[in-house]
Design a protein around this motif. Structure first.
Motif, PDB file in Angstrom:
ATOM      1  N   ALA A  56       0.815  -1.225   0.000  1.00 36.82           N
ATOM      2  CA  ALA A  56       0.000   0.000   0.000  1.00 36.82           C
ATOM      3  C   ALA A  56       0.843   1.267   0.000  1.00 36.82           C
ATOM      4  CB  ALA A  56      -0.914   0.006   1.228  1.00 36.82           C
ATOM      5  N   ASP A  57       2.153   1.136   0.226  1.00 34.10           N
ATOM      6  CA  ASP A  57       3.014   2.306   0.436  1.00 34.10           C
ATOM      7  C   ASP A  57       3.776   2.654  -0.842  1.00 34.10           C
ATOM      8  OD1 ASP A  57       4.643   4.310   1.343  1.00 34.10           O
ATOM      9  OD2 ASP A  57       5.525   3.162   2.998  1.00 34.10           O
ATOM     10  N   HIS A  58       3.103   3.356  -1.772  1.00 35.83           N
ATOM     11  CA  HIS A  58       3.805   3.747  -3.003  1.00 35.83           C
ATOM     12  C   HIS A  58       4.594   5.039  -2.832  1.00 35.83           C
ATOM     13  CE1 HIS A  58      -0.185   5.732  -3.298  1.00 35.83           C
ATOM     14  NE2 HIS A  58       0.493   6.709  -3.856  1.00 35.83           N
ATOM     15  N   LEU A 302      10.826  -7.918  -1.741  1.00 36.77           N
ATOM     16  CA  LEU A 302       9.875  -8.876  -2.288  1.00 36.77           C
ATOM     17  C   LEU A 302       8.838  -9.216  -1.231  1.00 36.77           C
ATOM     18  CD1 LEU A 302      12.113 -11.460  -4.217  1.00 36.77           C
ATOM     19  CD2 LEU A 302      10.665  -9.674  -5.191  1.00 36.77           C
ATOM     20  N   CYS A 303       7.583  -9.190  -1.613  1.00 35.04           N
ATOM     21  CA  CYS A 303       6.493  -9.529  -0.698  1.00 35.04           C
ATOM     22  C   CYS A 303       5.962 -10.918  -1.049  1.00 35.04           C
ATOM     23  CB  CYS A 303       5.372  -8.508  -0.797  1.00 35.04           C
ATOM     24  SG  CYS A 303       5.810  -6.895  -0.119  1.00 35.04           S
ATOM     25  N   SER A 304       6.076 -11.848  -0.115  1.00 33.97           N
ATOM     26  CA  SER A 304       5.584 -13.204  -0.327  1.00 33.97           C
ATOM     27  C   SER A 304       4.080 -13.252  -0.077  1.00 33.97           C
ATOM     28  CB  SER A 304       6.294 -14.191   0.603  1.00 33.97           C
ATOM     29  OG  SER A 304       5.699 -15.466   0.497  1.00 33.97           O
ATOM     30  N   HIS A 331      -8.030 -11.533   1.441  1.00 37.16           N
ATOM     31  CA  HIS A 331      -6.827 -12.256   1.004  1.00 37.16           C
ATOM     32  C   HIS A 331      -6.036 -11.413  -0.001  1.00 37.16           C
ATOM     33  CE1 HIS A 331      -8.392 -13.254  -2.986  1.00 37.16           C
ATOM     34  NE2 HIS A 331      -9.522 -13.664  -2.431  1.00 37.16           N
ATOM     35  N   LEU A 332      -4.787 -11.801  -0.210  1.00 41.05           N
ATOM     36  CA  LEU A 332      -3.874 -11.022  -1.049  1.00 41.05           C
ATOM     37  C   LEU A 332      -3.548 -11.730  -2.363  1.00 41.05           C
ATOM     38  CD1 LEU A 332      -1.398  -9.814   1.737  1.00 41.05           C
ATOM     39  CD2 LEU A 332      -3.378  -8.613   0.795  1.00 41.05           C
ATOM     40  N   HIS A 336      -2.526  -5.958  -3.422  1.00 37.50           N
ATOM     41  CA  HIS A 336      -3.148  -4.980  -2.534  1.00 37.50           C
ATOM     42  C   HIS A 336      -2.685  -3.596  -2.951  1.00 37.50           C
ATOM     43  CE1 HIS A 336      -4.907  -3.278   1.070  1.00 37.50           C
ATOM     44  NE2 HIS A 336      -3.738  -2.763   1.430  1.00 37.50           N
ATOM     45  N   GLY A 337      -3.478  -2.584  -2.611  1.00 37.76           N
ATOM     46  CA  GLY A 337      -3.079  -1.207  -2.894  1.00 37.76           C
ATOM     47  C   GLY A 337      -3.361  -0.812  -4.334  1.00 37.76           C
TER      48      GLY A 337
END
Length: 389
Positions: A56-58, A302-304, A331-332, A336-337
């Protein structure tokens, strides 16, 4: 598992499940530094809330493709919105968003139902056994993209070949790159023709509404992104979801009988399978600290999604499929974002139509042979799914 394998842990599974090492990392060091070839350090984020926060943090994290190739941010996106930052990402996404509302997509539902029935007819005519990936799970998403974009009927067989080759990595990287180039060449030509005579598909609609704001190459790149995001992922979900249902006949019977239950099963399978194992890479825009871990400007995060969707913090039994679990919207599996998959409603619709139709047509459907799973895959799935009835 040795330290040398840590950079691969986010892509490794045993059947449906992530390897146990990923859960250990999530518990002991949820922002996990890994050294990749070339000596660069990347950071693997594994807990649900932390993954959501990063995605969510661009403001602090960039998706710009220029980071990947070490060049400036004016480099061309390789396809779609995933490697673009605001304001360019915002500008392009606003053109697509109205086309992916549930209300707009309902007009595609009858066509998806027809496509599904056509390929079930072909399966039945071919006779048992078949590879469900080749006969059903692979062509359906490609033809749904054809329907969405407005690919002419007489060109859909060729488009199916192009899009299938796009995701066939067995012939090596050069063949894969050529397939990508072939897809872009076709889509660029299709956009040029649509500009002259806009059809009823998404490309024609965008050209009618925003033709002066979108050049042919940009629009072809957006279409290519939809193909990339909506093809291999949906193929994998249709294959893995079918395999799970065939291994759980009581659940399969309920899907045959109850469309509302199918919707619950689809959402829970999306969470459980998480076929896109990691989100688009993020790059730190500045020196920062994440859960006590210092990350320097320009370093890769990297986001798992796999680890996040199995996080025990979400509830009990996250390594099990429990369709009654209220996971829709939490769920992802679609990210997200601002970069959440724009085609999520279309993918959900495909599965809600395909699973019960397949199970009703072949009530005796069963797995006919050993099922080979992909190894070290960004998009997890099976190589083939032999079934009989």
């Amino acid at each position: 598992m040795s330290d040398s394998e840590f950079p691969l842990v986010q892509f490794m599974r045993e059947g449906f499940d992530p390897v146990a090492e990923l859960a250990r990392i999530r518990t002991e060091q949820p922002v996990f530094p890994m050294e990749i070839p070339g000596g660069q350090t990347v950071y693997l984020v594994t807990r649900y809330e932390d993954v959501r926060a990063v995605l969510a943090d661009h403001e602090r994290f960039s998706n710009d493709f220029g980071n990947v190739i070490g060049l400036g941010s004016n480099q061309e996106d390789p396809g779609g919105l995933g490697f673009r930052d605001p304001p360019e990402h915002t500008r392009l996404r606003k053109y697509l968003t109205p086309e992916f509302t549930v209300r707009r997509l309902r007009r595609m539902e009858p066509r998806i139902e027809v496509l599904v029935e056509e390929y079930l007819d072909k399966m039945e005519a071919k006779g048992s056994p078949v590879d469900l990936v080749e006969s059903f799970a692979l062509p359906i998403p490609s033809l749904v993209v054809c329907e969405l974009l407005g690919v002419p009927y007489e060109e859909r067989a060729d488009f199916l070949k192009i899009s299938t080759n796009r995701f066939d990595f067995t012939a090596g990287p050069e063949a894969s790159l050529q397939a990508i180039n072939d897809a872009m060449a076709y889509l660029t030509d299709l956009v040029a023709r649509e500009r002259e005579n806009p059809g009823e598909g998404l490309l024609g609609q965008l050209l009618r509404d925003h033709g002066d704001d979108l050049d042919d190459r940009t629009l072809a790149s957006m279409a290519d992104g939809l193909l990339t995001g909506g093809h291999d992922t949906s193929t994998s979900m249709l294959s893995l979801g079918t395999l799970w249902l065939l291994n759980n006949p009581e659940q399969a019977d309920r899907v045959r009988a109850d469309d509302s239950y199918t919707e619950q099963v689809v959402e829970e399978l999306l969470r459980y399978m998480t076929v896109v194992q990691v989100a688009f890479p993020r790059f730190a825009r500045e020196d920062l600290e994440l859960l006590g871990q210092k990350i320097n400007k320009g370093e890769l995060v990297l986001c798992s999604l796999t680890a996040a969707n199995r996080d025990p913090a979400l509830g009990e039994g996250m390594d099990e499929v429990r369709p009654e679990r209220p996971v829709a919207g939490t769920h992802l599996a679609f990210g997200h974002g601002i970069h959440r998959c724009i085609g999520a409603p279309l993918a959900q619709m495909e599965m809600r139509i395909a699973f019960p139709a397949l199970l009703r047509r072949f009530p005796g459907l069963r797995v006919a042979d050993e099922v080979p799973f992909r190894k070290l895959a960004i998009v997890y799935g099976v190589e083939k799914l032999p079934v009989a009835w």
